[in-house]
Design a protein around this motif. Structure first.
Motif, PDB file in Angstrom:
ATOM      1  N   LYS A 152      -7.754 178.622  29.466  1.00 41.68           N
ATOM      2  CA  LYS A 152      -6.699 179.503  29.983  1.00 41.68           C
ATOM      3  C   LYS A 152      -6.978 179.994  31.399  1.00 41.68           C
ATOM      4  N   THR A 153      -8.190 180.498  31.609  1.00 38.18           N
ATOM      5  CA  THR A 153      -8.507 181.092  32.903  1.00 38.18           C
ATOM      6  C   THR A 153      -8.535 180.036  33.998  1.00 38.18           C
ATOM      7  N   THR A 154      -9.070 178.869  33.691  1.00 45.39           N
ATOM      8  CA  THR A 154      -9.091 177.789  34.668  1.00 45.39           C
ATOM      9  C   THR A 154      -7.679 177.385  35.045  1.00 45.39           C
ATOM     10  N   VAL A 155      -6.812 177.270  34.057  1.00 43.20           N
ATOM     11  CA  VAL A 155      -5.406 176.930  34.313  1.00 43.20           C
ATOM     12  C   VAL A 155      -4.739 178.022  35.145  1.00 43.20           C
ATOM     13  N   ALA A 156      -4.956 179.280  34.775  1.00 43.05           N
ATOM     14  CA  ALA A 156      -4.315 180.395  35.479  1.00 43.05           C
ATOM     15  C   ALA A 156      -4.765 180.475  36.929  1.00 43.05           C
ATOM     16  N   ASN A 157      -6.063 180.338  37.167  1.00 44.44           N
ATOM     17  CA  ASN A 157      -6.576 180.421  38.537  1.00 44.44           C
ATOM     18  C   ASN A 157      -6.072 179.269  39.393  1.00 44.44           C
ATOM     19  N   GLN A 158      -6.035 178.086  38.809  1.00 41.68           N
ATOM     20  CA  GLN A 158      -5.549 176.929  39.569  1.00 41.68           C
ATOM     21  C   GLN A 158      -4.055 177.060  39.831  1.00 41.68           C
ATOM     22  N   ALA A 159      -3.314 177.585  38.868  1.00 38.75           N
ATOM     23  CA  ALA A 159      -1.880 177.801  39.062  1.00 38.75           C
ATOM     24  C   ALA A 159      -1.632 178.790  40.199  1.00 38.75           C
ATOM     25  N   ALA A 160      -2.436 179.858  40.256  1.00 36.26           N
ATOM     26  CA  ALA A 160      -2.288 180.837  41.334  1.00 36.26           C
ATOM     27  C   ALA A 160      -2.516 180.181  42.689  1.00 36.26           C
ATOM     28  N   ASP A 161      -3.524 179.328  42.793  1.00 34.81           N
ATOM     29  CA  ASP A 161      -3.792 178.614  44.051  1.00 34.81           C
ATOM     30  C   ASP A 161      -2.623 177.704  44.425  1.00 34.81           C
ATOM     31  N   LEU A 162      -2.048 177.028  43.432  1.00 35.72           N
ATOM     32  CA  LEU A 162      -0.929 176.135  43.692  1.00 35.72           C
ATOM     33  C   LEU A 162       0.289 176.900  44.212  1.00 35.72           C
ATOM     34  N   VAL A 163       0.536 178.071  43.629  1.00 36.28           N
ATOM     35  CA  VAL A 163       1.673 178.881  44.080  1.00 36.28           C
ATOM     36  C   VAL A 163       1.470 179.317  45.529  1.00 36.28           C
ATOM     37  N   LEU A 164       0.270 179.758  45.858  1.00 35.61           N
ATOM     38  CA  LEU A 164      -0.003 180.212  47.216  1.00 35.61           C
ATOM     39  C   LEU A 164       0.104 179.069  48.218  1.00 35.61           C
ATOM     40  N   ARG A 165      -0.379 177.892  47.851  1.00 34.59           N
ATOM     41  CA  ARG A 165      -0.320 176.748  48.765  1.00 34.59           C
ATOM     42  C   ARG A 165       1.110 176.282  48.983  1.00 34.59           C
ATOM     43  N   ALA A 166       1.967 176.496  47.983  1.00 32.39           N
ATOM     44  CA  ALA A 166       3.357 176.044  48.088  1.00 32.39           C
ATOM     45  C   ALA A 166       4.258 177.077  48.739  1.00 32.39           C
TER      46      ALA A 166
END
Length: 218
Positions: free
Chosen positions: A12-26
């Motif tokens: 869960k945490t790995t997915v959540a952290n990576q999702a946050a990075d993806l949102v910021l990059r986009a």
């Protein structure tokens, strides 16, 4: 707010952290979207970690107290983020903040407390089998469900009497069925795939919020 939950070891945490990075990059500079990724494992006190290591699980009263304290932690972190955004010197057309929470939420009472505190949150289940979640946890050295005592930052938490295994409020620690609306992502997916899907949901929610804010000024 998006809440990523599932069995311990689901990623869960790995997915959540990576999702946050993806949102910021986009996100373009003009969008001014700030993403707060919060892993609620940091809220688990040392005495509870020690009990988990012994196969002792928190009682209903202890779970409710923990959930309320975790809600307060989330609210405090959100307020701090909003204040930081407001203090930025650059004026932007849109100022949005969104939160991605990750935690197991094994019991229904834990979920109920958060659903009452954050009624508009989108819940996303990383759906793994019990065997697969256990296999992943066994591959990790740092998860407190395996007996990790936590870090030194938790040592100032007041000691509390351990829970009993046969407590009538919590005779088991099985992952309870989810009975409310939620998005289900297969735990067999790669981290990249699930993170992208969570990021897409977050971006869609931000877009809706931005459109609602824009229409209110028309």
């Amino acid at each position: 707010m998006v809440i990523v939950f599932g069995r311990p070891g689901a990623g869960k945490t790995t997915v959540a952290n990576q999702a946050a990075d993806l949102v910021l990059r986009a996100t373009s500079d003009d969008d001014a979207v700030a993403v707060l990724a919060l892993d609620l494992d940091v809220c688990v006190p040392q005495w509870m970690r020690d009990n988990f290591a012994q196969g002792l699980y928190p009682t209903l009263a202890q779970r409710i107290e923990f959930a309320n304290e975790a809600c307060q932690h989330v609210m405090q972190q959100e307020r701090q983020l909003q204040q930081q955004q407001q203090q930025k010197e650059q004026t932007t057309t849109t100022s949005l903040t969104t939160t991605i929470v990750s935690f197991s939420f094994v019991n229904t009472d834990l979920r109920d407390v958060f659903r009452e505190a954050f009624p508009h949150a989108q819940w996303i289940l990383i759906d793994t089998t019990e065997d697969e979640a256990q296999r992943r946890m066994e591959q990790r050295d740092d998860h407190f469900y395996k007996g990790d005592g936590g870090d030194a930052s938790d040592n100032d938490v007041e000691e509390e009497a351990p829970a009993k295994k046969d407590d009538s409020n919590n005779s088991d620690w099985d992952f309870a069925p989810v009975t409310f609306d939620h998005v289900k992502l297969p735990g067999s997916n790669s981290i990249d795939v699930n993170a992208q899907q969570v990021a897409d949901i977050v971006k869609a929610m931000c877009q809706q919020e931005a459109e609602a804010a824009s229409s209110s000024f028309d």
